[in-house]
Write an enzyme that holds these catalytic residues in place. Structure first.
Site, short mmCIF file in Angstrom:
data_model
loop_
_atom_site.label_atom_id
_atom_site.label_comp_id
_atom_site.label_asym_id
_atom_site.label_seq_id
_atom_site.Cartn_x
_atom_site.Cartn_y
_atom_site.Cartn_z
N CYS A 14 0.80 -1.23 0.00
CA CYS A 14 0.00 0.00 0.00
C CYS A 14 0.83 1.28 0.00
CB CYS A 14 -0.98 -0.01 1.18
SG CYS A 14 -2.22 -1.30 1.02
N HIS B 234 -13.88 8.92 -6.77
CA HIS B 234 -12.99 9.11 -7.91
C HIS B 234 -11.98 10.23 -7.66
CE1 HIS B 234 -15.91 6.48 -9.83
NE2 HIS B 234 -14.94 6.21 -10.69
N GLU C 154 -12.56 -1.21 3.23
CA GLU C 154 -11.56 -0.94 2.21
C GLU C 154 -11.56 -2.07 1.17
OE1 GLU C 154 -7.70 1.19 3.14
OE2 GLU C 154 -7.01 -0.86 2.79
#
Length: 155
Positions: free
Chosen positions: A50, A94, A139
């Protein structure tokens, strides 16, 4: 076989049911609403995958409680959606979260508290007699962080 009936006469207010009967109780009730958004981020000071720019399809679940009004509603689901769309989602969907959120590492743990605070602020600003009981931020389909009212107000 299933006991289905066809409604031929739709119940009419003040004729078949009185307005004072619309409110059935005076208990606190929690309603929940779920949303999803897609966003990109990366983590600072982290040595796993990540640390690289990547994205998720997040899922958010709100639990909001209050006492029912005169027609038996705590808060209209449409009002929750309006707050989500106008006050919270615009910062998330987004987006590159490292740019649109306050300075923080964009972990699920940090983000869920930010989302909780934004919903709480919006409910207070709209003078809703409601409170956020919890927010869950998924997530991935199997990994989530959660913020609960008792943790936010007592610790």
């Amino acid at each position: 076989m299933y006991g289905f009936t066809i409604v031929e006469n739709l119940q009419k207010i003040d004729q078949d049911i009185k307005r004072q009967e619309l409110k059935y109780h005076q208990k606190r009730v929690m309603v929940s609403k779920e949303f999803s958004f897609d966003a990109a981020h990366h983590l600072h000071c982290y040595e796993g995958k990540c640390k690289n720019l990547h994205g998720h399809t997040y899922k958010v679940i709100f639990g909001i409680s209050g006492f029912v009004d005169d027609i038996g509603l705590v808060i209209d689901f449409g009002e929750i959606k309006k707050i989500w769309k106008e006050q919270i989602e615009i910062h998330l969907d987004h987006r590159y979260l490292n740019d649109t959120l306050p300075n923080m590492n964009t972990t699920a743990e940090n983000m869920v508290v930010w989302i909780y605070e934004k919903m709480e602020e919006s409910l207070a600003a709209d003078k809703k007699d409601c409170r956020v009981e919890f927010v869950k931020l998924y997530e991935t389909p199997t990994s989530f962080a959660e913020a609960r009212r008792e943790w936010m107000t007592h610790e």
